[in-house]
Design an enzyme around this catalytic site. Structure first.
Site, short mmCIF file in Angstrom:
data_model
loop_
_atom_site.label_atom_id
_atom_site.label_comp_id
_atom_site.label_asym_id
_atom_site.label_seq_id
_atom_site.Cartn_x
_atom_site.Cartn_y
_atom_site.Cartn_z
N GLU A 67 3.82 -6.97 7.39
CA GLU A 67 2.86 -6.08 8.06
C GLU A 67 3.00 -6.05 9.58
OE1 GLU A 67 0.93 -6.96 4.08
OE2 GLU A 67 2.16 -8.02 5.55
N GLU B 285 1.06 -10.21 -1.69
CA GLU B 285 -0.32 -10.71 -1.74
C GLU B 285 -0.86 -10.69 -3.16
OE1 GLU B 285 -2.45 -9.88 2.44
OE2 GLU B 285 -1.74 -8.05 1.48
N GLY C 87 1.32 -6.03 0.52
CA GLY C 87 0.31 -6.20 -0.52
C GLY C 87 0.90 -6.58 -1.87
N ALA D 226 0.83 -1.20 0.00
CA ALA D 226 0.00 0.00 0.00
C ALA D 226 0.87 1.25 0.00
CB ALA D 226 -0.92 0.00 1.21
#
Length: 321
Positions: free
Chosen positions: A207, A187, A184, A139
């Site tokens: 994270e 991911e 992310g 992010a």
């Protein structure tokens, strides 16, 4: 009016431009350079400018991209042609933000995936970076810190939704990890059916270092890829793996030594995509659906009854439903 320029002044001017370019790109690493070309047909590239930076091991000048991109340039969608027809490349192109997810990129990815899932001519999708040394850094925290508390939840939900949309594409998907894939970014790669990476790539779900947890499906997809115990270890420790380590634990399918162009993983992904092209398109879609659903828990009423009976310490009353 003509102006005479002394030869020494011209050399000085060129030297200043070279030093300016080197200063701009030094933070990205000593061997970093702007890409000059990529394999396969190309359309819709970023705005070209005469940007200069020394190539690795020499002083050859190479043409590069402007760092000031329009928002529509942050994602490059290329439909390859000729022998690669049927392969679509999604190229993330936010060099100034390490390809991190911002609102605009999420919106563009969602729009692109929505078009792909209903296009019967699409046979394989490759997700890659147009930026050397970076896949996706997760992010965009600089954008996120400017959000008020009511915006953060919906933003994370949108990232999760677009990653799920990529996972649910009916055709094979390949993540080409030629650089950093954190949070992310990993991911996003985990949502693809196949992952290939350069040995120099770095990847991890980091994270917990920020006192949060992976919010884009990583807590579900990483255990399915490498097993629950090892997935917990990596998430708990926020450990970052290189390409060789990722291959050893089963996180990626192929690891390659990085090439001078910085696109070794992309080239391998392209080779794999070409292998898929001759196969029956309907069979490929059905095979993917069967594999994906086979990995999910069977959603039957008897299953729910069994869990409830265990909780209530009684014999289950199955109905064959």
């Amino acid at each position: 009016m003509a102006v005479a320029v002394a030869p020494g002044a011209l050399v000085s001017l060129r030297g200043c431009r070279a030093r300016l370019a080197a200063a701009c790109y030094a933070p990205l690493g000593p061997r970093w350079r702007l890409p000059g070309s990529f394999t396969g047909p190309q359309v819709g590239w970023a705005i070209w400018v005469r940007g200069w930076t020394p190539a690795a091991g020499g002083t050859t000048l190479r043409r590069g991209y402007s760092s000031e991109l329009k928002t529509e340039d942050e994602l490059k969608v290329r439909y390859l042609e000729e022998e690669n027809r049927g392969i679509v490349v999604l190229g993330i192109n936010r060099a100034y933000a390490k390809n991190s997810f911002n609102k605009n990129l999420v919106k563009m990815l969602s729009k692109a995936v929505d078009a792909l899932k209903s296009d019967k001519k699409v046979r394989t999708v490759i997700v890659r970076s147009e930026v050397p040394g970076i896949f996706c850094a997760g992010a965009d925290l600089k954008e996120r810190v400017k959000m008020n508390s009511s915006e953060i939840g919906p933003f994370v939900s949108k990232i999760r939704a677009v990653i799920n949309e990529i996972a649910n594409l009916p055709v094979p998907t390949i993540a080409a990890i030629d650089g950093l894939a954190l949070g992310g970014g990993l991911e996003l790669a985990l949502a693809c059916d196949i992952r290939v990476a350069a040995s120099s790539a770095k990847m991890g779900l980091v994270e917990t270092k920020l006192a949060i947890i992976p919010g884009g499906g990583g807590t579900q997809r990483l255990p399915r890829a490498i097993g629950m115990s090892l997935a917990k270890e990596l998430i708990f420790s926020a450990r970052v793996l290189d390409g060789q380590e990722a291959k050893a634990v089963g996180l990626i399918s192929h690891v390659l030594e990085q090439n001078q162009e910085g696109d070794a993983a992309y080239r391998k992904a392209l080779d794999l995509a070409r292998e898929f092209l001759p196969q029956g398109p309907v069979a490929m879609r059905v095979a993917k659906l069967a594999i994906n659903q086979g990995m999910e828990t069977i959603p039957t009423k008897d299953r729910l009854e069994g869990l409830l009976a265990f909780k209530e310490k009684r014999s289950p009353r199955y109905k064959g439903e």
